[in-house]
Design an enzyme around this catalytic site. Structure first.
Site, short mmCIF file in Angstrom:
data_model
loop_
_atom_site.label_atom_id
_atom_site.label_comp_id
_atom_site.label_asym_id
_atom_site.label_seq_id
_atom_site.Cartn_x
_atom_site.Cartn_y
_atom_site.Cartn_z
N LYS A 160 -4.67 -3.70 -8.30
CA LYS A 160 -4.27 -2.39 -7.77
C LYS A 160 -5.52 -1.53 -7.66
O LYS A 160 -6.24 -1.33 -8.65
CB LYS A 160 -3.25 -1.73 -8.69
N ASP B 29 10.08 6.56 -14.02
CA ASP B 29 10.22 6.32 -12.58
C ASP B 29 10.96 5.00 -12.34
O ASP B 29 10.55 4.18 -11.52
CB ASP B 29 8.85 6.31 -11.90
N VAL C 221 -2.36 -2.59 -3.25
CA VAL C 221 -2.31 -3.73 -4.15
C VAL C 221 -2.72 -4.97 -3.35
O VAL C 221 -2.19 -5.21 -2.25
CB VAL C 221 -0.91 -3.93 -4.74
N GLU D 112 0.83 -1.20 0.00
CA GLU D 112 0.00 0.00 0.00
C GLU D 112 0.86 1.24 0.00
O GLU D 112 2.02 1.22 0.43
CB GLU D 112 -0.94 0.00 1.21
N GLY D 113 0.29 2.32 -0.52
CA GLY D 113 0.98 3.60 -0.60
C GLY D 113 -0.02 4.72 -0.69
O GLY D 113 -1.24 4.51 -0.52
N GLY D 114 0.48 5.94 -0.98
CA GLY D 114 -0.41 7.09 -1.01
C GLY D 114 -1.44 7.04 -2.12
O GLY D 114 -2.57 7.50 -1.96
N MET D 115 -1.05 6.48 -3.28
CA MET D 115 -1.97 6.42 -4.42
C MET D 115 -3.03 5.33 -4.26
O MET D 115 -4.11 5.41 -4.84
CB MET D 115 -1.17 6.15 -5.70
#
Length: 480
Positions: free
Chosen positions: A38, A133, A23, A17-20
């Protein structure tokens, strides 16, 4: 989300998991196939630019079919949710793999893994897609030892169809791996990915970031734009000179000085000396296997046969001698620059116009025959196609450059040392029979940090001959 059904898939586990967003691992209800889903963070669904970027990732992935890129199966979107359904690739992220499993990856293994990464990014480039990226956390090393690219979240399609997703002058990517062009917010092409890949290769071989993570973004950006990537050997002495040369070319400040494609990058990697021993062993095995044929008895050859064979061999040697002579006559006179920040002048005069600045070790082609060159100057053409003059003592033939280069343990020592002192050191090493083919008993280092740890250079077998080696630390003293 655990247990939630998304069309025919049931979510079973949170993977990341992240800010966006997050998964999840999910399984198809009927086919029982495991997939990764996602999910865009629900708090971002009302932001059109974020939603477009998320949809762009699905569109980008749908254009790519490569064994080292995760495959997309479906895209699901509504007012309340947005999902990308894609291939599940269990394994470790490359940064975790380096930190917890391997440390510095042995050069041969690192090149084999990295070539798969180049194949994948090269495939995206062939579809006019740049990643923007590239970083270790976007690569998975699977349990089978394969490589998969995971994230194309900010990839850009070069046909102009996604021009509204990023504005001119906007920086995208992760600071540690950004190219100088990304830092400046300039228009990007495939060579920005080449630069980032070079930084990733640095980390794979050294086990370290090239920069201090605790530095501010401003400090990082300043170094990326103005300073060469640190020498990998200063982080891990086991890295070959060949690998350092490749990293330096991949991370050159000017895009024109980098590898122009992933294929060109890969070709140079495959020429690494670490593969030569294996190639020789394979050739020897093939020769032995060919000779060991069961029941084969060579025929008795006549005198006439040997006479004809001898005539053929003499003819071949004669033609080869002529060809070699012609080849030598046509060879270009290539020299290496021995002075750091060497000026290329418009005429043989130190007061002449300065055309460009060349770095230590850079190659130039001599434009005039040796008999036409005076004792003080040589007329040359640089790698960028600029013709001009360089003081003759500041250039050396490849063999001499190789011997000089072998005496130094880091690039700073080379740049601190004057040309005359470099040549004097080389002469001393040759006279004292200390000079080896690629390394010597002695190595010279320069202090690159405020607190120089002597043991960091004194411990270790520099030339792998199990004989005591020595290191000398040079001070930056303008009076010597």
């Amino acid at each position: 989300m655990i247990g939630k059904k998304i069309q025919n898939y049931t979510i079973t586990e949170l993977l990341d998991e992240g800010g966006m967003g997050s998964v999840y691992l999910a399984i198809h209800d009927k086919m029982r196939r495991e997939v990764a889903i996602k999910a865009l963070n629900p708090l971002l669904l009302n932001k059109d630019d974020i939603k477009k970027r998320f949809r762009n990732e699905a569109v980008t992935l749908s254009k790519l079919y490569h064994p080292n890129i995760v495959m997309i199966f479906d895209y699901i979107e509504s007012d309340q949710e947005a999902y990308i359904v894609m291939e599940y690739a269990p394994g470790e992220k490359l940064d975790d793999y380096i930190d917890t499993s391997t440390g510095p990856i042995p050069e041969k293994k690192a090149i084999l893994l990295f070539n798969k990464m180049l194949d994948a990014v090269g495939h995206a480039h062939s579809r006019n897609i740049i990643h923007r990226d590239i970083k270790p956390s976007n690569f998975i090393i699977t349990k089978e030892g394969e490589v998969k690219i995971l994230d194309f979240g900010i990839a850009k399609i070069l046909d102009g169809s996604d021009n509204n997703l990023t504005k001119s002058g906007t920086k995208v990517g992760t600071a540690l791996y950004m190219s100088p062009q990304q830092v400046r917010g300039q228009v990007l092409d495939r060579r920005t990915d080449i630069y980032s890949l070079g930084v990733v290769l640095f980390q794979m071989l050294t086990g370290h970031y090239p920069y201090d993570e605790t530095e501010s973004e401003y400090e990082l950006y300043t170094k990326i734009v103005n300073e060469a990537l640190p020498n990998a050997k200063d982080f891990y002495v086991g890295i070959s000179d060949y690998a350092q040369t490749i990293i330096s070319k991949a991370t050159a400040k000017k895009p024109l000085d980098r590898y122009q494609s992933c294929l060109e990058f890969k070709k140079d990697l495959l020429q690494s000396p670490v593969f030569e021993q294996g190639k020789a062993k394979k050739r020897n095995t093939q020769i032995i296997e060919t000779a060991e044929t069961d029941g084969f008895s060579p025929p008795i050859l006549s005198y006439q046969f040997w006479q004809n064979l001898l005539l053929i061999l003499i003819s071949v040697v004669f033609v080869a001698a002529i060809s070699i002579g012609a080849y030598q006559l046509m060879q270009n006179d290539i020299r290496h620059v021995l002075d750091d920040k060497q000026t290329l002048y418009s005429s043989p005069d130190l007061e002449a116009e300065k055309i460009e600045t060349l770095n230590y070790g850079e190659t130039v082609k001599v434009l005039t025959g040796n008999e036409q060159i005076n004792d003080a100057w040589m007329k040359v053409i640089s790698l960028r196609g600029n013709a001009g003059y360089i003081p003759r003592p500041n250039l050396a033939l490849p063999k001499i450059y190789e011997q000089i280069n072998a005496m130094f343990g880091n690039s700073t020592a080379q740049s601190y040392t004057s040309v005359l002192f470099k040549k004097a050191l080389r002469n001393y090493f040759i006279e004292e029979k200390l000079m080896y083919k690629s390394s010597s008993l002695w190595l010279f280092f320069a202090e690159e940090k405020k607190e120089f740890e002597f043991n960091s250079v004194a411990i270790g077998d520099f030339n792998n001959n199990e004989i005591l080696d020595f290191a000398c630390v040079l001070a930056d003293n303008e009076n010597t």
